[in-house]
Design a protein around this motif. Sequence first.
Motif, short mmCIF file in Angstrom:
data_model
loop_
_atom_site.label_atom_id
_atom_site.label_comp_id
_atom_site.label_asym_id
_atom_site.label_seq_id
_atom_site.Cartn_x
_atom_site.Cartn_y
_atom_site.Cartn_z
N VAL A 176 0.85 -1.20 0.00
CA VAL A 176 0.00 0.00 0.00
C VAL A 176 0.88 1.25 0.00
CG1 VAL A 176 -1.83 1.27 1.18
CG2 VAL A 176 -1.80 -1.23 1.25
N GLN A 177 0.71 2.08 -1.01
CA GLN A 177 1.47 3.33 -1.13
C GLN A 177 0.64 4.50 -0.61
OE1 GLN A 177 2.22 1.79 -5.41
NE2 GLN A 177 3.35 3.71 -5.21
N VAL A 178 1.29 5.40 0.08
CA VAL A 178 0.62 6.58 0.62
C VAL A 178 1.47 7.80 0.28
CG1 VAL A 178 -0.46 7.65 2.63
CG2 VAL A 178 -0.20 5.16 2.54
N ASN A 179 0.92 8.71 -0.50
CA ASN A 179 1.63 9.91 -0.90
C ASN A 179 0.76 11.14 -0.68
OD1 ASN A 179 4.29 9.00 -2.13
ND2 ASN A 179 2.84 7.69 -3.24
N CYS A 180 1.38 12.29 -0.80
CA CYS A 180 0.69 13.54 -0.51
C CYS A 180 0.99 14.58 -1.59
CB CYS A 180 1.14 14.06 0.86
SG CYS A 180 0.34 15.58 1.39
N ILE A 181 -0.02 15.33 -1.97
CA ILE A 181 0.15 16.46 -2.88
C ILE A 181 -0.15 17.73 -2.10
CG2 ILE A 181 -0.64 17.59 -4.99
CD1 ILE A 181 -1.50 14.84 -6.01
N ALA A 182 0.74 18.71 -2.21
CA ALA A 182 0.56 19.99 -1.53
C ALA A 182 0.45 21.09 -2.59
CB ALA A 182 1.72 20.27 -0.59
N PRO A 183 -0.77 21.38 -3.05
CA PRO A 183 -0.94 22.39 -4.09
C PRO A 183 -0.75 23.80 -3.55
CG PRO A 183 -2.84 20.90 -3.94
CD PRO A 183 -2.04 20.74 -2.70
N GLY A 184 -0.29 24.67 -4.42
CA GLY A 184 -0.22 26.09 -4.11
C GLY A 184 -1.44 26.79 -4.66
N ALA A 185 -1.22 27.89 -5.39
CA ALA A 185 -2.33 28.70 -5.90
C ALA A 185 -2.85 28.16 -7.22
CB ALA A 185 -1.86 30.15 -6.07
N PHE A 186 -4.05 27.60 -7.17
CA PHE A 186 -4.71 27.11 -8.38
C PHE A 186 -5.95 27.95 -8.65
CE2 PHE A 186 -1.85 23.69 -7.93
CZ PHE A 186 -1.84 22.97 -9.12
N ALA A 187 -6.22 28.19 -9.91
CA ALA A 187 -7.34 29.04 -10.30
C ALA A 187 -8.64 28.23 -10.30
CB ALA A 187 -7.09 29.65 -11.68
#
Length: 249
Positions: A176-187
């Motif tokens: 089981v893989q666990v990852n994270c996305i940390a977005p900045g400023a998206f329109a």
Amino acid sequence: MDFGLDGAVVLVTGASRGLGAAMATTLAAEGASVVAAARSTGSLAEVAARGKGRITAEAVDMRDEDAVTALVETVVARHGRIDALVNNAGIAPAGKFVDQDPGVWKETMAVNVIAPMLLAQAAGRHMIAQGSGRIVNVASTTGVRGKPHLVGYSTSKGAVVRMTESLAAEWAGKGVQVNCIAPGAFATDAQSAVLESPDLLARRVKKIPAGRMAEAEELMPLVCLLVSARSPFTTGSVFVVDGGESGKL
């Protein structure tokens, strides 16, 4: 690149608008069977309609712990398995810290931390039994670096980052893989106040080395990769996508 998502069963929360809606429709277009969950039934139905039969909608309030846990069982009952979970739902109440009511923090933690925890726990049981699965937690650049007037939100997203790293270490040997996305400023509509004000938009863009806000579609290849089985050695990673903003001193 073919992400190999044909027939994959994916649960996406916060899927009625913004990045979540883009995730649901993109994953469906890649061949996945997507369960799109959110509170807003009207907007959710519109997202499901764009899925050409590959998206089913589930109205769920992320503050309701029983409903959140039952959501995973609904997915498994309908499709027989769950291959990926995208924990995208979240709230970001702003305000001066000294004036903020503790109830605001409790609600923020319920939606942004407890709900993803319960979903990861419920999905993880099935994924461990299957011997495979992917969990993608959506945090924020504020979870990597704090931001004034968003203390509760920043704290909650920081917790999501730590949860990602800890779960990845615990479950790496179980497929089981666990990852994270940390977005900045998206329109997206979450940034409507900024997008509708030329002055606010100019000030916001000035902080971004790339010189602009991102479009939701620019995040989708990364989402597809992390949801797929194409990068099996990638786990415990936090992918900051912010046009270089958090890299500045």
